[in-house]
Design a protein around this motif. Structure first.
Motif, mmCIF file in Angstrom:
data_model
loop_
_atom_site.group_PDB
_atom_site.id
_atom_site.type_symbol
_atom_site.label_atom_id
_atom_site.label_comp_id
_atom_site.label_asym_id
_atom_site.label_seq_id
_atom_site.Cartn_x
_atom_site.Cartn_y
_atom_site.Cartn_z
ATOM 1 N N THR A 195 -7.303 -12.360 3.832
ATOM 2 C CA THR A 195 -7.167 -13.603 3.054
ATOM 3 C C THR A 195 -6.177 -13.458 1.901
ATOM 4 N N SER A 196 -5.621 -12.265 1.720
ATOM 5 C CA SER A 196 -4.604 -12.064 0.678
ATOM 6 C C SER A 196 -3.328 -12.832 1.041
ATOM 7 N N ASP A 197 -2.553 -13.207 0.035
ATOM 8 C CA ASP A 197 -1.309 -13.951 0.271
ATOM 9 C C ASP A 197 -0.248 -13.061 0.905
ATOM 10 N N ASP A 198 0.709 -13.693 1.556
ATOM 11 C CA ASP A 198 1.890 -12.962 2.005
ATOM 12 C C ASP A 198 2.603 -12.376 0.788
ATOM 13 N N GLU A 199 3.260 -11.252 1.008
ATOM 14 C CA GLU A 199 3.986 -10.549 -0.046
ATOM 15 C C GLU A 199 3.063 -10.041 -1.166
ATOM 16 N N SER A 200 1.773 -9.962 -0.884
ATOM 17 C CA SER A 200 0.832 -9.412 -1.868
ATOM 18 C C SER A 200 0.795 -7.893 -1.760
ATOM 19 N N SER A 201 0.265 -7.266 -2.784
ATOM 20 C CA SER A 201 0.089 -5.815 -2.783
ATOM 21 C C SER A 201 -1.073 -5.451 -3.700
ATOM 22 N N GLY A 202 -1.579 -4.241 -3.510
ATOM 23 C CA GLY A 202 -2.684 -3.779 -4.346
ATOM 24 C C GLY A 202 -2.879 -2.284 -4.189
ATOM 25 N N VAL A 203 -3.713 -1.696 -5.044
ATOM 26 C CA VAL A 203 -4.008 -0.277 -4.974
ATOM 27 C C VAL A 203 -5.504 -0.066 -5.171
ATOM 28 N N VAL A 204 -5.979 1.065 -4.640
ATOM 29 C CA VAL A 204 -7.370 1.486 -4.814
ATOM 30 C C VAL A 204 -7.357 2.928 -5.302
ATOM 31 N N ALA A 205 -8.251 3.250 -6.240
ATOM 32 C CA ALA A 205 -8.347 4.624 -6.741
ATOM 33 C C ALA A 205 -9.813 5.028 -6.850
ATOM 34 N N PHE A 206 -10.045 6.346 -6.774
ATOM 35 C CA PHE A 206 -11.397 6.895 -6.885
ATOM 36 C C PHE A 206 -11.406 7.976 -7.961
ATOM 37 N N SER A 233 -16.706 17.663 -4.928
ATOM 38 C CA SER A 233 -17.396 18.836 -5.468
ATOM 39 C C SER A 233 -18.763 18.425 -6.005
ATOM 40 N N ARG A 234 -19.543 17.792 -5.145
ATOM 41 C CA ARG A 234 -20.895 17.341 -5.493
ATOM 42 C C ARG A 234 -20.929 16.614 -6.848
ATOM 43 N N PRO A 235 -20.167 15.534 -7.001
ATOM 44 C CA PRO A 235 -20.158 14.832 -8.288
ATOM 45 C C PRO A 235 -21.481 14.115 -8.553
ATOM 46 N N TYR A 236 -21.780 13.956 -9.822
ATOM 47 C CA TYR A 236 -22.958 13.166 -10.194
ATOM 48 C C TYR A 236 -22.627 11.675 -10.149
ATOM 49 N N ARG A 237 -21.424 11.310 -10.626
ATOM 50 C CA ARG A 237 -20.957 9.919 -10.605
ATOM 51 C C ARG A 237 -19.728 9.793 -9.708
ATOM 52 N N PHE A 238 -19.521 8.586 -9.196
ATOM 53 C CA PHE A 238 -18.349 8.299 -8.373
ATOM 54 C C PHE A 238 -17.884 6.896 -8.724
ATOM 55 N N GLY A 239 -16.596 6.777 -9.115
ATOM 56 C CA GLY A 239 -16.065 5.484 -9.538
ATOM 57 C C GLY A 239 -14.991 4.968 -8.602
ATOM 58 N N MET A 240 -14.910 3.638 -8.493
ATOM 59 C CA MET A 240 -13.912 2.976 -7.651
ATOM 60 C C MET A 240 -13.216 1.912 -8.479
ATOM 61 N N THR A 241 -11.892 1.836 -8.362
ATOM 62 C CA THR A 241 -11.138 0.766 -8.994
ATOM 63 C C THR A 241 -10.203 0.150 -7.965
ATOM 64 N N ALA A 242 -9.975 -1.141 -8.111
ATOM 65 C CA ALA A 242 -9.042 -1.859 -7.246
ATOM 66 C C ALA A 242 -8.223 -2.795 -8.134
ATOM 67 N N ALA A 243 -6.939 -2.939 -7.829
ATOM 68 C CA ALA A 243 -6.066 -3.751 -8.677
ATOM 69 C C ALA A 243 -5.080 -4.535 -7.823
ATOM 70 N N ASN A 244 -4.841 -5.744 -8.243
ATOM 71 C CA ASN A 244 -3.827 -6.596 -7.652
ATOM 72 C C ASN A 244 -2.511 -6.279 -8.346
ATOM 73 N N THR A 245 -1.546 -5.722 -7.601
ATOM 74 C CA THR A 245 -0.246 -5.345 -8.178
ATOM 75 C C THR A 245 0.853 -6.333 -7.793
ATOM 76 N N SER A 246 0.446 -7.508 -7.301
ATOM 77 C CA SER A 246 1.419 -8.522 -6.885
ATOM 78 C C SER A 246 1.947 -9.285 -8.099
ATOM 79 N N ALA A 247 2.882 -10.182 -7.805
ATOM 80 C CA ALA A 247 3.342 -11.107 -8.843
ATOM 81 C C ALA A 247 2.168 -11.934 -9.343
#
Length: 268
Positions: A195-206, A233-247
Motif C-alpha cells: 500500500t506504499s506509494d510509488d517511488e517510496s522508500s524506508g528503512v528498518v533497524a534493530f 547474544s541473548r539480549p534482555y531487550r530487543f528494539g525495532m525502528t522503522a522510518a519513512n525516508t521518502s519525500a
C-alpha cells in the motif's frame, strides 16, 4: 533297644530336612542385582521438530523381555511418563523419535525382565529444545504512536507484520520487547507494504538492550522482500525502528514480516 535306635535315626533324618518355616532363596533377580540401563541421546540440544536417536545399553539383556521408551509429560503441578515406543530387548537397542516438547525433552526407558513383576526404569536423559517463537507473541513494553502488529502484503505475499500505521503525518515508529536472555537468533522479511506509494522508500533497524544497533537495512523500495537472520547474544531487550525516508508527501510503510526469535526457556 530297636525302638530307641529307630527313634534316633528318625530324629537325624528329620533334622536334615528343611523346616516348613525355612526361607527358600528366590532365583529371580532382585532389584539391587539389576543395574539401571544407560540411555544416550544423539544430541544434547535440538530444534523443535528434529528427530533424535536414543541408544540404550540393556543390563542382563539375556533375561530382559522388552524395552519401552518413555517421555516425561508436564502437567500443571506434576508430571507423568508416557510410552513412546517399545522393542524386544537386546544388548543394544536404538529408538528414533521426533522432539515435540518445549524447552526440555526428558526421556527414559523401562525394561521388563522374566520372573519379575515391575519393570526397571533407567535414569532420565535430558535434551534442551530450541524453537522459533513469533515476534507477535512478545508484547511490547514500549511502543510509539500508531505502531503495532498486524498483517500486510509485501511484494504480493501476505505476512504477519510489525510496523507503523499512518499516512504522512507520522514518519517513524519504534517498539521494544523483552526476550529475557532466552534467545540467540532473530529472523524476518523486511520490505514496504504494497500500500506504499510509488517511488517510496524506508528503512528498518534493530537494536539490543536499548543501545547497540545490530542491523540497519538498506533502502527498502516497493517490490523488495529482504530476508534477514541475525545472531543475538541473548539480549534482555530487543528494539525495532522503522522510518519513512521518502519525500515529505509520499506514503511509505516499512514492515517487519513474519518476525521470529529462536529461543529456549520461554513457557508461553
Amino acid at each position: 533297644m530297636k525302638l530307641v535306635m529307630s527313634a534316633v535315626v528318625a530324629s537325624i533324618v528329620l533334622s536334615a530336612l528343611p523346616s516348613a518355616s525355612a526361607v527358600v532363596p528366590d532365583a529371580r533377580p532382585s532389584v539391587a542385582s539389576i543395574s539401571k540401563a544407560v540411555v544416550k541421546a544423539s544430541s544434547k540440544e535440538v530444534t523443535e521438530g528434529d528427530r533424535i536417536t536414543l541408544r540404550v545399553r540393556v543390563p542382563q539383556s539375556g533375561n530382559a523381555k522388552r524395552v519401552t521408551l518413555q517421555e516425561r509429560v508436564e502437567g500443571f503441578s506434576t508430571y507423568a511418563w508416557t510410552d513412546v515406543a517399545s522393542k524386544r530387548a537386546l544388548a543394544r537397542v536404538k529408538f528414533r523419535t521426533t522432539v515435540t516438547a518445549r524447552n526440555e525433552a526428558v526421556y527414559r526407558v523401562a525394561i521388563t525382565y522374566r520372573n519379575r513383576l515391575k519393570p526397571v526404569d533407567s535414569r532420565p536423559v535430558k535434551v534442551t529444545v530450541w524453537r522459533w517463537i513469533q515476534l507477535r507473541e512478545f508484547t511490547p513494553y514500549f511502543q510509539t504512536f500508531l505502531a503495532g502488529y498486524g498483517e500486510a502484503d509485501i511484494n504480493g505475499d501476505r505476512y504477519a507484520v510489525w510496523g507503523g500505521y499512518a499516512g504522512t503525518s507520522v514518519r517513524a515508529w519504534e517498539a521494544r520487547v523483552t526476550p529475557g536472555r532466552n534467545c540467540t537468533r532473530f529472523r524476518a522479511v523486511l520490505g514496504l507494504a504494497d500500500t506504499s506509494d510509488d517511488e517510496s522508500s524506508g528503512v528498518v533497524a534493530f537494536a539490543t538492550d536499548e543501545a547497540t544497533t545490530i542491523y540497519q537495512s538498506p533502502a527498502l523500495t516497493p517490490g523488495m522482500a529482504l530476508p534477514v537472520e541475525l545472531n543475538l547474544s541473548r539480549p534482555y531487550r530487543f528494539g525495532m525502528t522503522a522510518a519513512n525516508t521518502s519525500a515529505e508527501t509520499i506514503r511509505s510503510y516499512p514492515r517487519v514480516g513474519d518476525g521470529a526469535f529462536y529461543c529456549t526457556g520461554i513457557e508461553n
